[in-house]
Scaffold this active site. Sequence first.
Site, mmCIF file in Angstrom:
data_model
loop_
_atom_site.group_PDB
_atom_site.id
_atom_site.type_symbol
_atom_site.label_atom_id
_atom_site.label_comp_id
_atom_site.label_asym_id
_atom_site.label_seq_id
_atom_site.Cartn_x
_atom_site.Cartn_y
_atom_site.Cartn_z
ATOM 1 N N ASP A 191 -6.840 27.258 -22.386
ATOM 2 C CA ASP A 191 -7.923 27.517 -23.323
ATOM 3 C C ASP A 191 -9.260 27.635 -22.583
ATOM 4 O OD1 ASP A 191 -8.602 27.515 -26.256
ATOM 5 O OD2 ASP A 191 -9.888 25.848 -25.653
ATOM 6 N N GLU A 213 5.455 23.096 -7.691
ATOM 7 C CA GLU A 213 6.340 21.948 -7.417
ATOM 8 C C GLU A 213 7.636 22.077 -8.208
ATOM 9 O OE1 GLU A 213 4.050 18.557 -8.663
ATOM 10 O OE2 GLU A 213 2.600 18.807 -7.036
#
Length: 566
Positions: free
Chosen positions: A216, A268
Amino acid sequence: MPLASHDVFTAPDWWRQAVVYQIYPRSFADVNGDGIGDLKGITSRVPYLQELGVDAVWLSPFYPSALADGGYDVDDYRDVDPRIGTLDDFDEMVATLHAAHIKVVVDIVPNHSSDRHEWFKAAVAAGKGSPERDRYIFRDGKGEDGQLPPTALRSIFGGDAWHRVTEPDGSPGQWYLHLFAKEQPDFNWDHPDVHADFLATLRFWSDRGVDGFRVDVAHGLKKNLDRPFDAMIRVDDGVVDAGDGQHPLWDRDEVQDIYAEWRTVFNEYDPPRTAVAEAWVQPHRQARYSSPAGLGQTFNFDLLRADFSADDFHEVIDRNLKAAAEVGGSTTWVFSNHDVVRHATRYGLPPVPARAGAPGAGEAGRGNDGKQWLLEGGDPAEVDAERGLRRARAATLFMLALPGSAYLYQGEELGLQEAGQIPDAARQDPAFFRNREIEIGRDGCRVPLPWTREGSSFGFGPDGAHLPQPSWYADYAVDVESADPASTLNLYRRALALRHELECAEALEWWEVSTSVLGFARPNGWCAVTNFGTDPIPLPEGEVLLASGQLAAGELPGETTVWLRR
Ligand code: NOJ
Ligand code: CA
């Protein structure tokens, strides 16, 4: 390059040409009958999403919130609003979606928290000069007693962008910045705690199986407020300079450092988590957000802002495909979301004078210029709903054949019109309350979905809906449209199924470009042609795969798209 045989669900590049369906959780489906959509409601509708054929869902915020801004005022980034469900419900929802081979994208709101967030409460309680205050943007007021806001900056929702707090001793105190509602204090992204906490949030949801994030206000996190700016909020105020050659609020270069940090977290995971930026920036700056070293994808709002016009569509598509190719990203297309008037209504609004300089304002301003698409729901009496829907179906079918990913907003697959006539007392959007002279707010596109012609709240839930649904919603209900082969719902279902079958390399070649007709071919011979004019044209040669409206013999009617194989 993705190929027709490529399994969108398992491929690490699943997002490049995915169809992502936006769910506004409070308005999707309500299982427990409190009038508010919930996570169990989403889980219960997974078969619907599967039949529709979407690759992913993006959930607008479902976090604990006072709903000062529809949930974009987050109290706790790592929990679920008890009115919507629990973390267990969330896990069940993700498992059910994944079992249906649908990816899950959640909304992350890093520009501001809510004023009920524990950090903000601590900041107010700790007083001036405290380390707690430093996680937000507090300033002393101007005037003898600090009674005036630090600058004349205006909030995007209207009114001052500064709000004064009461100090712990009861005296009137400092002011904090809120670019949106006063319940949405802006974070200080120069503070290491803010960085660390968002990394923890990204890991929290990624560990729960979330596949990606919608970011956002991605262009707003870094600010330079050294100069006392007046009333300036707009992204396109490109001339405003903070004294360092950059805009003080929007799209500052340093914001990319944050996303480089986020990228290490995304990577990751296997497959790497994805992200899409909500960044209202100048077109030539969009690519920065879609670079593989950053968020990877940006919403491209250019089609949303464009007129229903061959010239505008051609220009927007060309420019965006080139920009995406330059950084190795894939582009996105979107016509509707929870912030704008639904496109079936926008395209049915009468011409208005184009607002000078409005983004995407076409020459005639045919009902889709800066004012109409955002600020006004449009007087329902003035909307030509039939025409709006005809154009929306044509535009969507054209868009769904483009390379890149397509973002759909719940209800557009029903051809839903904006619910423009909501009584003032029932409205919820802060934009309406803070800015009511110029804005009607965004509630009209957030009205709960109609699932059945009969029954309480048209099948949204067993006991009413949190925003009033108009009676004509019955005609757009899922059960009504499922039974009608010519319905918009069945058009979307067929289009998405075919799109999967026809998926091919991210390229296109134009073969018809005129003032009223656009046609292009994908590398495997999949073609889309749209007649943007009102008069029929000869139907181009090829095997007809799908059309947005009824085809007459040998003709492509006005405001209609056809998919062909050539
Ligand atoms: C963009 C969101 O889409 C909108 O709904 C919200 O009001 C603002 N950001 C502030 O978070
Ligand atoms: Ca509920």
